[in-house]
Write a protein that holds these residues in place. Structure first.
Motif, PDB file in Angstrom:
ATOM      1  N   ARG A   1       0.817  -1.216   0.000  1.00 52.18           N
ATOM      2  CA  ARG A   1       0.000   0.000   0.000  1.00 52.18           C
ATOM      3  C   ARG A   1       0.854   1.271   0.000  1.00 52.18           C
ATOM      4  N   ARG A   2       2.168   1.070  -0.051  1.00 49.50           N
ATOM      5  CA  ARG A   2       3.120   2.190  -0.048  1.00 49.50           C
ATOM      6  C   ARG A   2       2.968   3.079   1.192  1.00 49.50           C
ATOM      7  N   LEU A   3       2.675   2.431   2.346  1.00 51.33           N
ATOM      8  CA  LEU A   3       2.618   3.165   3.601  1.00 51.33           C
ATOM      9  C   LEU A   3       4.037   3.523   4.033  1.00 51.33           C
ATOM     10  N   SER A   4       4.188   4.576   4.799  1.00 50.54           N
ATOM     11  CA  SER A   4       5.520   5.013   5.213  1.00 50.54           C
ATOM     12  C   SER A   4       6.093   4.131   6.317  1.00 50.54           C
ATOM     13  N   GLU A   5       5.212   3.487   7.100  1.00 47.95           N
ATOM     14  CA  GLU A   5       5.689   2.655   8.205  1.00 47.95           C
ATOM     15  C   GLU A   5       4.562   1.778   8.715  1.00 47.95           C
ATOM     16  N   VAL A   6       4.940   0.783   9.514  1.00 41.49           N
ATOM     17  CA  VAL A   6       3.969  -0.070  10.172  1.00 41.49           C
ATOM     18  C   VAL A   6       4.584  -0.537  11.484  1.00 41.49           C
ATOM     19  N   GLU A   7       3.773  -0.682  12.523  1.00 41.22           N
ATOM     20  CA  GLU A   7       4.264  -1.154  13.813  1.00 41.22           C
ATOM     21  C   GLU A   7       3.794  -2.580  14.052  1.00 41.22           C
ATOM     22  N   ILE A   8       4.712  -3.403  14.551  1.00 42.70           N
ATOM     23  CA  ILE A   8       4.389  -4.779  14.905  1.00 42.70           C
ATOM     24  C   ILE A   8       4.869  -5.028  16.329  1.00 42.70           C
ATOM     25  N   CYS A   9       4.287  -6.019  16.972  1.00 40.55           N
ATOM     26  CA  CYS A   9       4.676  -6.350  18.346  1.00 40.55           C
ATOM     27  C   CYS A   9       5.091  -7.816  18.390  1.00 40.55           C
ATOM     28  N   ILE A  10       6.312  -8.059  18.865  1.00 45.33           N
ATOM     29  CA  ILE A  10       6.831  -9.410  19.014  1.00 45.33           C
ATOM     30  C   ILE A  10       7.099  -9.637  20.489  1.00 45.33           C
ATOM     31  N   GLY A  11       6.290 -10.492  21.120  1.00 48.07           N
ATOM     32  CA  GLY A  11       6.389 -10.652  22.574  1.00 48.07           C
ATOM     33  C   GLY A  11       5.990  -9.354  23.244  1.00 48.07           C
ATOM     34  N   VAL A  12       6.882  -8.802  24.073  1.00 45.42           N
ATOM     35  CA  VAL A  12       6.604  -7.522  24.729  1.00 45.42           C
ATOM     36  C   VAL A  12       7.353  -6.385  24.048  1.00 45.42           C
ATOM     37  N   THR A  13       7.904  -6.644  22.868  1.00 36.65           N
ATOM     38  CA  THR A  13       8.711  -5.658  22.174  1.00 36.65           C
ATOM     39  C   THR A  13       7.965  -5.086  20.974  1.00 36.65           C
ATOM     40  N   ALA A  14       7.949  -3.770  20.882  1.00 38.34           N
ATOM     41  CA  ALA A  14       7.305  -3.094  19.759  1.00 38.34           C
ATOM     42  C   ALA A  14       8.368  -2.620  18.770  1.00 38.34           C
ATOM     43  N   TYR A  15       8.096  -2.847  17.491  1.00 39.78           N
ATOM     44  CA  TYR A  15       9.014  -2.445  16.431  1.00 39.78           C
ATOM     45  C   TYR A  15       8.276  -1.584  15.409  1.00 39.78           C
ATOM     46  N   ARG A  16       9.014  -0.676  14.812  1.00 45.14           N
ATOM     47  CA  ARG A  16       8.486   0.107  13.694  1.00 45.14           C
ATOM     48  C   ARG A  16       9.278  -0.269  12.442  1.00 45.14           C
ATOM     49  N   ILE A  17       8.582  -0.701  11.405  1.00 44.03           N
ATOM     50  CA  ILE A  17       9.212  -0.998  10.123  1.00 44.03           C
ATOM     51  C   ILE A  17       8.992   0.225   9.238  1.00 44.03           C
ATOM     52  N   HIS A  18      10.072   0.816   8.766  1.00 42.42           N
ATOM     53  CA  HIS A  18       9.944   2.084   8.034  1.00 42.42           C
ATOM     54  C   HIS A  18      11.019   2.165   6.948  1.00 42.42           C
ATOM     55  N   SER A  19      11.033   3.293   6.257  1.00 42.11           N
ATOM     56  CA  SER A  19      12.021   3.556   5.199  1.00 42.11           C
ATOM     57  C   SER A  19      12.031   2.442   4.157  1.00 42.11           C
ATOM     58  N   PHE A  20      10.840   2.121   3.634  1.00 43.35           N
ATOM     59  CA  PHE A  20      10.752   1.122   2.572  1.00 43.35           C
ATOM     60  C   PHE A  20      11.453   1.652   1.322  1.00 43.35           C
ATOM     61  N   ARG A  21      12.324   0.826   0.780  1.00 46.23           N
ATOM     62  CA  ARG A  21      13.038   1.170  -0.451  1.00 46.23           C
ATOM     63  C   ARG A  21      13.245  -0.093  -1.256  1.00 46.23           C
ATOM     64  N   GLY A  22      12.478  -0.208  -2.354  1.00 47.20           N
ATOM     65  CA  GLY A  22      12.544  -1.438  -3.127  1.00 47.20           C
ATOM     66  C   GLY A  22      12.098  -2.618  -2.267  1.00 47.20           C
ATOM     67  N   SER A  23      12.938  -3.639  -2.162  1.00 50.79           N
ATOM     68  CA  SER A  23      12.606  -4.825  -1.371  1.00 50.79           C
ATOM     69  C   SER A  23      13.227  -4.790   0.020  1.00 50.79           C
ATOM     70  N   TYR A  24      13.681  -3.625   0.452  1.00 49.95           N
ATOM     71  CA  TYR A  24      14.310  -3.488   1.765  1.00 49.95           C
ATOM     72  C   TYR A  24      13.581  -2.447   2.612  1.00 49.95           C
ATOM     73  N   ALA A  25      13.811  -2.516   3.902  1.00 51.82           N
ATOM     74  CA  ALA A  25      13.276  -1.540   4.840  1.00 51.82           C
ATOM     75  C   ALA A  25      14.135  -1.580   6.096  1.00 51.82           C
ATOM     76  N   THR A  26      13.779  -0.757   7.072  1.00 54.91           N
ATOM     77  CA  THR A  26      14.515  -0.703   8.336  1.00 54.91           C
ATOM     78  C   THR A  26      13.582  -1.055   9.486  1.00 54.91           C
ATOM     79  N   GLN A  27      14.071  -1.890  10.399  1.00 59.48           N
ATOM     80  CA  GLN A  27      13.339  -2.217  11.626  1.00 59.48           C
ATOM     81  C   GLN A  27      13.891  -1.382  12.769  1.00 59.48           C
ATOM     82  N   TYR A  28      13.010  -0.694  13.485  1.00 62.47           N
ATOM     83  CA  TYR A  28      13.411   0.179  14.587  1.00 62.47           C
ATOM     84  C   TYR A  28      12.774  -0.317  15.874  1.00 62.47           C
TER      85      TYR A  28
END
Length: 283
Positions: A154-181
């Motif tokens: 959907r070409r969103l700028s970021e999405v947040e996911i939760c793994i266990g008790v840890t929250a991550y932000r996936i952002h800076s989508f570029r081609g087939s790569y992105a950054t997990q914060y």
């Protein structure tokens, strides 16, 4: 193309599109769903180049337009640290009188029939990312992967996911790569979109019936999440216990028995990957 570090042959899922571009007389073709790669039709050897992304350097691979069953020789280039079709004179010069390392590779067009998209994160950070091999990439759980894929599609700028008790932000989508914060520790990792086969069965976890001492999820219900054990022998999802290890020294204690924790003494005891058969054309 040939995997740069192992020399393994990796057929393209986009073979028909690449062949059409070649037959049309184009000088190259861009493959946005193949890690942003561009295949260049050059003489005497074709090649694939991928862009530098979020700390990952630009990639290069030798590409061959060959016939199924054909056997070709590839050569190790010690200067660039990769296998290539090119057997240039400088390779012999770099090795003195020694023969350049070479291997035979047989061309095939076998792709798993159950390929589908999965997102993966890299366990290397900083400059070490440039040395990442397939074993350094690990799958997100299917539900998390679907969330990331939705944001990517959907070409969103970021999405947040939760793994266990840890929250991550996936952002800076570029081609087939992105950054997990990591929202707590502020650490970042490179993530990628890959096509994988789940034909092989994942190995059974010896801790499947146990639960994480923090989020209380059964390890058997979260098979892709690494399991860590403290010196006091208590088990946690690795991402969960790291939240405790990030605390001040006074608060850095086992959530169960309250013994002090040291990061160097917390070991990962189980790390599973479903995607064991991954045909990838990353640079």
């Amino acid at each position: 193309s040939f995997e740069r570090l192992t020399g393994a042959w990796c057929p393209y899922a986009e073979t028909n599109e690449i062949e059409f571009a070649y037959q049309s007389g184009r000088s190259s073709i861009h493959l946005p769903n193949c890690f942003g790669a561009t295949v260049h039709f050059e003489t005497p050897f074709c090649c694939q180049r991928t862009p530098a992304v979020n700390g990952k350097p630009a990639g290069f691979r030798s590409v061959l337009r060959g016939l199924v069953g054909q056997t070709v020789m590839i050569f190790w280039d010690p200067q660039r640290g990769l296998y290539t079709l090119e057997h240039a004179s400088h390779l012999d010069a770099a090795n003195g009188d020694a023969d350049v390392s070479a291997k035979e590779v047989t061309i095939h067009n076998t792709l798993p029939t159950d390929l589908h998209v999965i997102w993966q994160w890299c366990d290397l950070v900083g400059d070490d990312v440039m040395h990442a091999r397939e074993g350094n990439w690990h799958d997100y759980a299917p539900a998390d992967s679907r969330e990331i894929e939705y944001a990517w599609g959907r070409r969103l700028s970021e999405v947040e996911i939760c793994i266990g008790v840890t929250a991550y932000r996936i952002h800076s989508f570029r081609g087939s790569y992105a950054t997990q914060y990591n929202l707590r520790t502020h650490s970042e990792r490179l993530v990628r979109r890959s096509r994988v086969s789940h034909a092989n069965v994942q190995s059974a976890s010896p801790f499947a019936d146990d639960v994480c001492g923090l989020c209380t999820e059964k390890f058997g219900d979260t098979p892709l999440w690494p399991v860590s054990r403290t010196l006091c022998r208590h088990l946690f999802h690795d991402t969960c216990i790291k939240q405790v290890l990030f605390e001040s020294e006074a608060r850095r204690k086992c959530p169960i028995c309250r013994l002090p924790l040291e990061e160097s003494l917390v070991e990962i005891v189980h790390f599973n990957r479903i995607a064991v058969d991954t045909p990838t054309t990353a640079g």
